[in-house]
Design a protein around this motif. Structure first.
Motif, PDB file in Angstrom:
ATOM      1  N   GLU A 162       0.827  -1.214   0.000  1.00 29.69           N
ATOM      2  CA  GLU A 162       0.000   0.000   0.000  1.00 29.69           C
ATOM      3  C   GLU A 162       0.862   1.265   0.000  1.00 29.69           C
ATOM      4  N   ALA A 195       2.764   2.251  -3.377  1.00 25.14           N
ATOM      5  CA  ALA A 195       1.934   2.290  -4.583  1.00 25.14           C
ATOM      6  C   ALA A 195       2.396   3.316  -5.622  1.00 25.14           C
ATOM      7  N   GLN A 219       9.070  -2.243  -8.214  1.00 24.46           N
ATOM      8  CA  GLN A 219       7.837  -1.967  -7.484  1.00 24.46           C
ATOM      9  C   GLN A 219       6.958  -3.210  -7.454  1.00 24.46           C
ATOM     10  N   VAL A 250       3.487  -5.101  -7.368  1.00 22.81           N
ATOM     11  CA  VAL A 250       2.124  -4.756  -7.786  1.00 22.81           C
ATOM     12  C   VAL A 250       1.101  -5.737  -7.221  1.00 22.81           C
TER      13      VAL A 250
END
Length: 184
Positions: A21, A24, A36, A38
């Motif tokens: 979270e 993001a 990152q 996902v």
């Protein structure tokens, strides 16, 4: 370790959902050695990699005002014999950037390193292109030592030059006073 703005607690697998979270925003990952995440499984893999690295002690940064996971930071390259360590693998979610959270987290890590562990040197390494990180490290009172050329490989396969900073135990009292003044 806890202050007025942040609590540092050992990173665990329970933090993976918060990592997903808080992470993001793709901009957070521009300078990091991980891509990152996902999905939750990818966030869990990042946490697992941090926890299984024998050269790293990873912390979750918890925002005290909201109780939310704000990011991570770590001690790494710990060499007890020489009383040295590095601080890094740090990132903070977009909603927590430009707050006192990061300054206080670094203060807590530095205080622990110098005053509890008896460190003689704490170092930071950052991508030569990450000027924002360099300014943040300099605001802590660390001194730029130089450039390590072709030091790492980025996730995209390109070569990274690394800027090296440090603070010694002799410099800590002055840095401590300045950081406390900044934190109010």
């Amino acid at each position: 370790m806890s202050g007025s703005h942040v609590r540092l607690e050992p990173l665990t697998m329970d933090h993976a959902a918060g990592l997903l979270e808080a992470g993001a925003d793709p901009g957070i990952w521009a300078w990091l050695s991980s891509r990152q995440p996902v999905e939750l499984g990818e966030a869990e893999a990042i946490v697992k990699a941090a926890l299984t690295d024998p050269d790293r002690r990873a912390w979750a940064q918890i925002d005290l005002a909201s109780g939310r996971f704000a990011g991570t930071t770590s001690y790494y390259q710990i060499v007890a014999k020489h009383r040295i360590l590095s601080i890094g693998h740090t990132w903070i979610g977009a909603g927590f950037q430009r707050t006192a959270l990061n300054t206080e987290a670094k203060f807590l890590l530095l205080r622990n390193a110098f005053e509890s562990w008896g460190a003689q040197r704490v170092a930071w390494e950052t991508d030569a292109r990450n000027l924002r990180s360099q300014r943040a490290i300099e605001r802590l009172g660390a001194l730029r030592e130089g450039l390590l050329r072709a030091h790492r490989i980025r996730p995209d396969g390109t070569s990274r030059d690394t800027v090296l900073y440090s603070m010694t135990d002799a410099e800590w009292p002055g840095a401590r006073a300045r950081l406390l003044a900044r934190l109010g």
